[in-house]
Design a protein around this motif. Structure first.
Motif, PDB file in Angstrom:
ATOM      1  N   ALA A 166     -42.621  40.066  43.374  1.00 46.64           N
ATOM      2  CA  ALA A 166     -42.982  41.481  43.496  1.00 46.64           C
ATOM      3  C   ALA A 166     -43.011  41.906  44.960  1.00 46.64           C
ATOM      4  CB  ALA A 166     -44.337  41.733  42.838  1.00 46.64           C
ATOM      5  N   ARG A 167     -43.547  41.040  45.841  1.00 43.14           N
ATOM      6  CA  ARG A 167     -43.597  41.362  47.278  1.00 43.14           C
ATOM      7  C   ARG A 167     -42.182  41.470  47.853  1.00 43.14           C
ATOM      8  NH1 ARG A 167     -47.142  41.073  51.437  1.00 43.14           N
ATOM      9  NH2 ARG A 167     -48.773  40.136  50.179  1.00 43.14           N
ATOM     10  N   GLU A 168     -41.322  40.495  47.510  1.00 44.47           N
ATOM     11  CA  GLU A 168     -39.955  40.514  48.026  1.00 44.47           C
ATOM     12  C   GLU A 168     -39.206  41.756  47.538  1.00 44.47           C
ATOM     13  OE1 GLU A 168     -38.406  36.832  46.685  1.00 44.47           O
ATOM     14  OE2 GLU A 168     -39.345  35.645  48.292  1.00 44.47           O
ATOM     15  N   SER A 169     -39.380  42.081  46.250  1.00 49.28           N
ATOM     16  CA  SER A 169     -38.711  43.247  45.688  1.00 49.28           C
ATOM     17  C   SER A 169     -39.198  44.527  46.346  1.00 49.28           C
ATOM     18  CB  SER A 169     -38.959  43.303  44.178  1.00 49.28           C
ATOM     19  OG  SER A 169     -38.384  44.462  43.607  1.00 49.28           O
ATOM     20  N   TYR A 170     -40.501  44.594  46.620  1.00 44.69           N
ATOM     21  CA  TYR A 170     -41.074  45.788  47.251  1.00 44.69           C
ATOM     22  C   TYR A 170     -40.550  45.942  48.683  1.00 44.69           C
ATOM     23  CZ  TYR A 170     -44.490  48.968  49.294  1.00 44.69           C
ATOM     24  OH  TYR A 170     -45.080  50.016  49.952  1.00 44.69           O
ATOM     25  N   GLU A 171     -40.452  44.819  49.412  1.00 45.72           N
ATOM     26  CA  GLU A 171     -39.987  44.871  50.795  1.00 45.72           C
ATOM     27  C   GLU A 171     -38.516  45.278  50.866  1.00 45.72           C
ATOM     28  OE1 GLU A 171     -40.938  41.007  52.185  1.00 45.72           O
ATOM     29  OE2 GLU A 171     -43.046  41.493  52.626  1.00 45.72           O
ATOM     30  N   ILE A 172     -37.710  44.765  49.924  1.00 42.96           N
ATOM     31  CA  ILE A 172     -36.284  45.135  49.880  1.00 42.96           C
ATOM     32  C   ILE A 172     -36.139  46.614  49.557  1.00 42.96           C
ATOM     33  CG2 ILE A 172     -34.129  44.793  48.607  1.00 42.96           C
ATOM     34  CD1 ILE A 172     -34.936  41.856  48.304  1.00 42.96           C
ATOM     35  N   ALA A 173     -36.955  47.067  48.591  1.00 41.22           N
ATOM     36  CA  ALA A 173     -36.898  48.483  48.199  1.00 41.22           C
ATOM     37  C   ALA A 173     -37.254  49.392  49.371  1.00 41.22           C
ATOM     38  CB  ALA A 173     -37.839  48.732  47.030  1.00 41.22           C
TER      39      ALA A 173
END
Length: 347
Positions: A166-173
């Motif tokens: 979730a953190r990685e996806s949020y940072e990419i977004a």
């Protein structure tokens, strides 16, 4: 991921387990619910129920059957009031229920939940484990707490990776302005991870009952490296073998008791019939002696012969036996109208 799993396994395997021997108390209980908001009519109804239970217990009614019929504690009522094995926590050893001896029942107790009756049915030795230094005060976790800990360890990796993804996806977004994981979703995952870590931290501060390990760790819903570390210990392996041997012995003893009880029940029924037959014979004999009865001499002789046969059968089959049965089972049967007799009352 492999590094994390390996690291966790190393932590689990290198944990310094400390052990302590203690005694667990097997308890049954009955609850008659009464709260501060109960109406006057409800309080009267509770008093009547409590008085009835006191009387029925004094008359020898089986505690388990009474719990099934009367207890408001639905979780234990279906199992005959069985609360399971509990370990007195520090400071609670002087409570009256822990003063009971195996086989004894308490007077009733009142607390904010209502009125309680307790029966201490047996004791058993146990071993508890802890990762904590021996100098630190600890308590034995309950079965409910153990299941929470086992579930927390089981879910720990999954929760960790959900939060990580979730953190990685949020940072990419945030970089490409594409809608993926939202901030609220990320915070939700992180909160769940934090909550699970807090649970794991709490789990390390309690002693672990070896019987909880044997009961829940083999179940799929609680399987984890944490459980495996305990199941692999020689003390637990030995305890499992001992428990299985004990359960097999207890099962055999129960089957033998049930066989003896079936014979006793048959004898009690025969005694009731014979004593009823004897009462009828004496009544007919009194009528016959008055001269106002239509019963003939030959009928009286036949009744007497049948009565003698019944008495002989009762004595030959049931006389002189040492009935090794729990007193509550005997009292429960002998107080039943179908089995009440002088023969039964001697037990």
């Amino acid at each position: 991921m492999k590094k994390i799993i390996l690291a966790m396994a190393m932590i689990l395997c290198s944990a310094s387990f400390s052990t302590a021997a203690t005694t667990e108390v097997g308890m049954r209980r009955i609850l008659i619910r009464l709260t501060q908001t109960s109406t006057e009519a409800e309080k009267i109804a509770v008093k009547n129920r409590v008085d009835s239970i006191v009387k029925r217990l004094q008359n020898g009614e089986d505690f388990r059957e009474l719990a099934k019929k009367e207890s408001d504690d639905q979780e234990t009522a279906k199992n005959g009031g069985n609360w399971g094995y509990i370990t007195p926590k520090p400071g609670s050893e002087d409570h009256p229920i822990f003063k009971l001896k195996p086989g004894e029942r308490s007077d009733y107790f009142v607390d904010p939940l209502g009125v309680w009756f307790y029966e201490r049915y047996t004791d058993r030795p146990t071993t508890v484990y802890s990762d904590m230094p021996k100098s630190e005060p600890t308590i034995v976790m309950s079965d409910h707490e153990f299941k929470i800990c086992a579930s927390a360890y089981r879910d720990n990796l999954e929760i960790y990776y959900e939060a990580k993804e979730a953190r990685e996806s949020y940072e990419i977004a945030a970089l490409d302005n594409k809608p993926r994981t939202t901030k609220s979703q990320l915070l939700e995952k992180l909160a769940k991870l934090s909550e699970n870590n807090a649970t794991l931290s709490t789990c390390k501060k309690s002693l672990i009952d070896i019987n909880s390990i044997l009961e829940y760790c083999p179940q799929a819903q609680y399987s984890s490296n944490w459980c495996d570390a305990y199941l692999g210990r020689q003390e637990v392996i030995d305890a499992k073998a001992e428990k299985e041997a004990y359960e097999a012995k207890a099962k055999k003893a129960k089957e033998e008791e049930d066989e003896v009880f079936a014979d006793f029940q048959q004898c009690a029924g025969t005694a009731r019939d014979v004593e009823g037959q004897e009462e009828q014979y004496e009544y007919n004999l009194r009528l016959y002696n008055t001269g106002f009865s239509s019963i003939s001499y030959s009928q009286m002789i036949a009744e007497q012969q049948n009565l003698n046969k019944g008495i002989k059968k009762l004595n030959s089959k049931c006389g002189g036996k040492g009935w090794r049965l729990p007193i509550d089972r005997v009292r429960g049967l002998c107080s039943h109208p179908a089995y009440t007799s002088e023969w039964c009352s001697q037990f």
